[in-house]
Motif scaffolding. Structure first.
Motif, PDB file in Angstrom:
ATOM      1  N   MET A   9      -0.588   1.307 -14.165  1.00  5.94           N
ATOM      2  CA  MET A   9       0.392   0.368 -14.717  1.00  5.94           C
ATOM      3  C   MET A   9       0.066   0.040 -16.170  1.00  5.94           C
ATOM      4  SD  MET A   9       3.030  -1.366 -14.571  1.00  5.94           S
ATOM      5  CE  MET A   9       3.702  -1.927 -13.023  1.00  5.94           C
ATOM      6  N   SER A  87      16.262 -16.892 -12.223  1.00  7.41           N
ATOM      7  CA  SER A  87      17.287 -15.866 -12.133  1.00  7.41           C
ATOM      8  C   SER A  87      17.181 -15.197 -10.772  1.00  7.41           C
ATOM      9  CB  SER A  87      17.095 -14.851 -13.258  1.00  7.41           C
ATOM     10  OG  SER A  87      18.038 -13.821 -13.121  1.00  7.41           O
ATOM     11  N   ASP A 121      20.518 -18.089 -13.605  1.00  2.00           N
ATOM     12  CA  ASP A 121      21.490 -17.000 -13.559  1.00  2.00           C
ATOM     13  C   ASP A 121      21.470 -16.488 -12.124  1.00  2.00           C
ATOM     14  OD1 ASP A 121      23.183 -14.831 -14.472  1.00  2.00           O
ATOM     15  OD2 ASP A 121      21.419 -13.538 -14.409  1.00  2.00           O
ATOM     16  N   SER A 129      21.822  -1.460  -2.795  1.00  4.40           N
ATOM     17  CA  SER A 129      21.295  -1.200  -4.139  1.00  4.40           C
ATOM     18  C   SER A 129      20.097  -2.091  -4.462  1.00  4.40           C
ATOM     19  CB  SER A 129      22.397  -1.363  -5.187  1.00  4.40           C
ATOM     20  OG  SER A 129      22.793  -2.692  -5.273  1.00  4.40           O
ATOM     21  N   ARG A 226      -2.356  -9.301  -9.178  1.00  8.17           N
ATOM     22  CA  ARG A 226      -2.390  -7.863  -8.860  1.00  8.17           C
ATOM     23  C   ARG A 226      -3.695  -7.226  -9.331  1.00  8.17           C
ATOM     24  NH1 ARG A 226       3.052  -5.240 -11.174  1.00  8.17           N
ATOM     25  NH2 ARG A 226       2.783  -6.822 -12.782  1.00  8.17           N
TER      26      ARG A 226
ATOM     27  N   ASP B  48      18.751 -14.316 -18.099  1.00  8.07           N
ATOM     28  CA  ASP B  48      19.756 -13.454 -17.490  1.00  8.07           C
ATOM     29  C   ASP B  48      19.105 -12.205 -16.929  1.00  8.07           C
ATOM     30  OD1 ASP B  48      22.685 -14.017 -17.463  1.00  8.07           O
ATOM     31  OD2 ASP B  48      22.303 -14.546 -19.555  1.00  8.07           O
ATOM     32  N   SER B  49      19.524 -11.836 -15.733  1.00  6.23           N
ATOM     33  CA  SER B  49      19.104 -10.549 -15.171  1.00  6.23           C
ATOM     34  C   SER B  49      20.267  -9.577 -15.290  1.00  6.23           C
ATOM     35  CB  SER B  49      18.684 -10.707 -13.712  1.00  6.23           C
ATOM     36  OG  SER B  49      17.458 -11.394 -13.638  1.00  6.23           O
ATOM     37  N   TYR B  50      19.971  -8.365 -15.698  1.00  5.46           N
ATOM     38  CA  TYR B  50      21.002  -7.361 -15.962  1.00  5.46           C
ATOM     39  C   TYR B  50      20.915  -6.246 -14.928  1.00  5.46           C
ATOM     40  CZ  TYR B  50      21.787 -10.063 -20.063  1.00  5.46           C
ATOM     41  OH  TYR B  50      22.099 -11.114 -20.876  1.00  5.46           O
ATOM     42  N   THR B  51      22.082  -5.981 -14.283  1.00  9.32           N
ATOM     43  CA  THR B  51      22.140  -4.997 -13.210  1.00  9.32           C
ATOM     44  C   THR B  51      23.253  -3.991 -13.498  1.00  9.32           C
ATOM     45  OG1 THR B  51      23.742  -6.300 -11.948  1.00  9.32           O
ATOM     46  CG2 THR B  51      21.425  -6.797 -11.564  1.00  9.32           C
ATOM     47  N   SER B  87      11.357  -8.558 -18.714  1.00 17.09           N
ATOM     48  CA  SER B  87      10.795  -8.216 -17.412  1.00 17.09           C
ATOM     49  C   SER B  87      11.549  -7.023 -16.858  1.00 17.09           C
ATOM     50  CB  SER B  87      10.916  -9.417 -16.476  1.00 17.09           C
ATOM     51  OG  SER B  87      10.457  -9.067 -15.206  1.00 17.09           O
ATOM     52  N   LEU B  88      10.809  -5.953 -16.585  1.00 17.86           N
ATOM     53  CA  LEU B  88      11.399  -4.727 -16.071  1.00 17.86           C
ATOM     54  C   LEU B  88      11.010  -4.565 -14.605  1.00 17.86           C
ATOM     55  CD1 LEU B  88      10.147  -2.359 -18.941  1.00 17.86           C
ATOM     56  CD2 LEU B  88      12.475  -3.266 -18.700  1.00 17.86           C
ATOM     57  N   VAL B  89      12.002  -4.320 -13.758  1.00 13.01           N
ATOM     58  CA  VAL B  89      11.693  -3.880 -12.394  1.00 13.01           C
ATOM     59  C   VAL B  89      12.299  -2.486 -12.260  1.00 13.01           C
ATOM     60  CG1 VAL B  89      11.809  -4.370  -9.929  1.00 13.01           C
ATOM     61  CG2 VAL B  89      11.817  -6.264 -11.572  1.00 13.01           C
ATOM     62  N   LEU B  90      11.442  -1.514 -12.004  1.00 13.33           N
ATOM     63  CA  LEU B  90      11.858  -0.112 -11.983  1.00 13.33           C
ATOM     64  C   LEU B  90      11.710   0.460 -10.579  1.00 13.33           C
ATOM     65  CD1 LEU B  90       9.776   1.032 -15.111  1.00 13.33           C
ATOM     66  CD2 LEU B  90      12.192   0.353 -15.070  1.00 13.33           C
ATOM     67  N   LYS B 123       7.208  -4.192 -13.233  1.00  6.77           N
ATOM     68  CA  LYS B 123       6.892  -3.884 -11.832  1.00  6.77           C
ATOM     69  C   LYS B 123       7.648  -2.632 -11.427  1.00  6.77           C
ATOM     70  CE  LYS B 123       5.311  -8.196  -9.923  1.00  6.77           C
ATOM     71  NZ  LYS B 123       5.535  -9.188 -10.989  1.00  6.77           N
ATOM     72  N   LEU B 130      15.606  -0.287  -4.718  1.00  3.75           N
ATOM     73  CA  LEU B 130      16.315  -0.783  -5.897  1.00  3.75           C
ATOM     74  C   LEU B 130      17.092   0.382  -6.499  1.00  3.75           C
ATOM     75  CD1 LEU B 130      16.772  -2.909  -8.165  1.00  3.75           C
ATOM     76  CD2 LEU B 130      14.707  -2.038  -9.259  1.00  3.75           C
ATOM     77  N   ASP B 131      18.323   0.092  -6.954  1.00  2.00           N
ATOM     78  CA  ASP B 131      19.131   1.116  -7.604  1.00  2.00           C
ATOM     79  C   ASP B 131      18.695   1.222  -9.073  1.00  2.00           C
ATOM     80  OD1 ASP B 131      21.071   2.866  -8.403  1.00  2.00           O
ATOM     81  OD2 ASP B 131      22.735   1.439  -8.256  1.00  2.00           O
ATOM     82  N   ILE B 134      16.315  -3.145 -12.865  1.00  6.33           N
ATOM     83  CA  ILE B 134      16.865  -4.443 -13.253  1.00  6.33           C
ATOM     84  C   ILE B 134      16.055  -4.929 -14.441  1.00  6.33           C
ATOM     85  CG2 ILE B 134      17.065  -6.880 -12.570  1.00  6.33           C
ATOM     86  CD1 ILE B 134      17.760  -5.997  -9.775  1.00  6.33           C
ATOM     87  N   ASN B 136      15.317  -8.339 -16.728  1.00  7.25           N
ATOM     88  CA  ASN B 136      15.544  -9.746 -17.044  1.00  7.25           C
ATOM     89  C   ASN B 136      15.073 -10.002 -18.463  1.00  7.25           C
ATOM     90  OD1 ASN B 136      14.385 -12.648 -17.393  1.00  7.25           O
ATOM     91  ND2 ASN B 136      15.891 -12.808 -15.765  1.00  7.25           N
TER      92      ASN B 136
END
Lengths: 339, 339
Positions: A9, A87, A121, A129, A226, B48-51, B87-90, B123, B130-131, B134, B136
């Motif tokens: 990571m 959010s 949000d 999804s 973590r 805001d979280s973006y999807t 914040s990235l969730v992949l 993360k 997850l599609d 996302i 944030n």
């Protein structure tokens, strides 16, 4: 393996996120330091997205985890938590009863930590999804008024609590037993009956941190999440270019956590907490800090687990059987999605 | 339908999120006002979280969208954007080339808006949960120094730009054509060849907003995103307990967007932008504000689209054919996952 904390990571973050973003202004605590919070204009600012699975576990839930994690990230950097954002991204059909339970837990944990949600949000995405929900909590804090007094005992350059402040001779305090949260999640996920009594330690730590800062002499703090204390101590060694010696016999661990980890072939040093903090403290003040935090329930098992040295630049553990073991940075967390 | 903005999402937020959280301290702009940002200690704070799906579209990508959206939410409340979190969730296996492209876009959009990312979190979750990703972005801003001067022309109680500031007689400016972003997303998603030239308008608006505040007399601003101007104007009417009259002939819309919306049976008033702003302005100042923002490329198509009235408390549109149509709050966005 990228997802679980640890060295993979870190390489993802360094070789992609930091490299591409190239921040161009200077800040008190910029992104590039990879501390738990950034700081600009004396505002401490942090963010975390929570993907823990399952959402409810012994000792807590994703809501309590989110608020605690964000409050703790602000507090360990030297901030006084002021307000959080919330959010929510929900999968279509997410049960409203579960949502209410999580929101109630967020509310209670906010009161415990004396912060409020002031902006939010909510988005719902189509079924399939997303696995149930993701919560992002970001948070802001003002400069902790106790910080100046604390730093009277420390002359280390930064006005904030940073890993680069660490010097040889500093003592390492750990506020309580390791691996509780990670083992509780594993237990909830896998249904291992022999670990069914292990509860997560998830909680806000700002009160305990204030108690330590009131005494003074704290140079750096971080919560072992973590990657556990193995990851945390290696990060400190890397950032300070110093070595850390820890003593296996002094590391607090619950018997049932120890047995369960051993049975599963997991190293408890690599398993995260969500309600513990490591502190590097100047040697003159360490006993007084320890006494102060032990007065609190959340610090009653606090111990000095080691010290910083300039004789080497790795993390070395003196084992109970008498040898020395190098503690590497975990490649990935043995228990993914613990937060 | 909860997910798409509109009245169902509002009931989810009011009957669950706000009800369960029960914020207990008072703030300049608390969560309960449901404005685009909260404000405490003169720090403007938003999340805001973006999807959005797809991640890349004509005119932008999820990274540009995230930075612009967060910057705009700070700016419309009266903040000067200072720093963002990322914040990235992949999803496991997410292509690193795509990640780099998105991060580069985030970096460029940050420079355009003169903000930096100062804290982050990454993360990775297992495939299928997850599609793709996302994002944030949360953001903090200081009080815009232009706000005091702007408010010299306004005597409405709040030191911030809030919907509750609106009074009968105020004029409504819209900074450019409606529905561009939503139609671009729909086009990218469905592959409609007849809308293939429609580009998203996604962009940071802080420069345009500053230009308006320099003139003065702005009482309230908001960017029409999910739910379009239909949702925005209904929100203003509800919060101010006043009515709003708009004139169909004066609402800017691109011909191709109009044709495409008509062909698909969609109401362009309900389709979102990501690079436009609505402003309520005191009547004496409205022409001067309009002239000022029209000098900028991002405001060149700005128009006065209507005004506030105390004769009724809904949103009414004078149509081109000569009638009056009540514009209700959309139940859900006709184009979900546009942001």
């Amino acid at each position: 393996m990228h997802g679980a904390g640890g060295s993979l990571m870190h390489s993802l973050i360094k070789e992609h996120v930091i490299k591409m973003l190239r921040p161009y202004k200077s800040f008190d605590v910029p992104l590039t330091l990879l501390e738990d919070s950034g700081v600009c204009n004396d505002i401490v600012f942090t963010t975390d997205s929570y993907t823990v699975k399952p959402l409810f576990f012994n000792g807590g839930d994703i809501g309590r985890l989110a608020v605690s994690g964000t409050v703790n990230d602000i507090a360990v950097t030297g901030g006084k938590p002021l307000a959080l954002s919330l959010s929510l991204v929900l999968e279509e059909g997410f049960p409203l009863d579960d949502l209410d339970r999580i929101l109630t837990s967020i509310n209670l944990t906010c009161r415990e930590a004396d912060v409020d949600i002031i902006t939010g949000d909510t988005k719902v995405v189509e079924r399939g999804s997303l696995d149930k929900m993701i919560i992002n909590t970001s948070g802001i804090g003002t400069r902790n008024p106790l910080l100046d007094r604390n730093l009277e005992y420390v002359n280390r350059g930064s006005r904030w609590l940073l890993a680069s402040n660490i010097r040889a001779g500093d003592k390492i305090i750990l506020s309580g037993s390791i691996a509780d949260h990670g083992m509780a999640i594993l237990s909830a996920r896998e249904g291992y009956s022999f670990v069914s009594n292990i509860a997560s330690d998830v909680r806000p730590l700002n009160r305990l941190i204030d108690r330590a800062l009131e005494v003074g002499g704290v140079v750096c703090m971080k919560d072992p999440t973590r990657g556990g204390i193995a990851d945390l101590l290696n990060e400190w060694a890397e950032k300070s270019h110093l070595g850390i010696t820890i003593y296996e016999e002094s590391i607090p661990i619950r018997d049932d956590v120890k047995v369960a980890a051993s049975f599963l072939g997991l190293d408890p040093l690599e398993i995260g907490n969500e309600g513990k903090v490591c502190m590097a403290v100047v040697p003159d003040m360490v006993d007084e800090v320890l006494d102060a935090i032990r007065e609190l329930d959340e610090g009653k098992d606090a111990c000095i687990i080691g010290e910083v040295t300039d004789e080497f630049d790795v993390v070395a553990m003196k084992t109970i059987v008498g040898g020395t073991r190098i503690i590497g940075r975990p490649a990935g967390d043995p228990v993914p999605r613990i937060c």
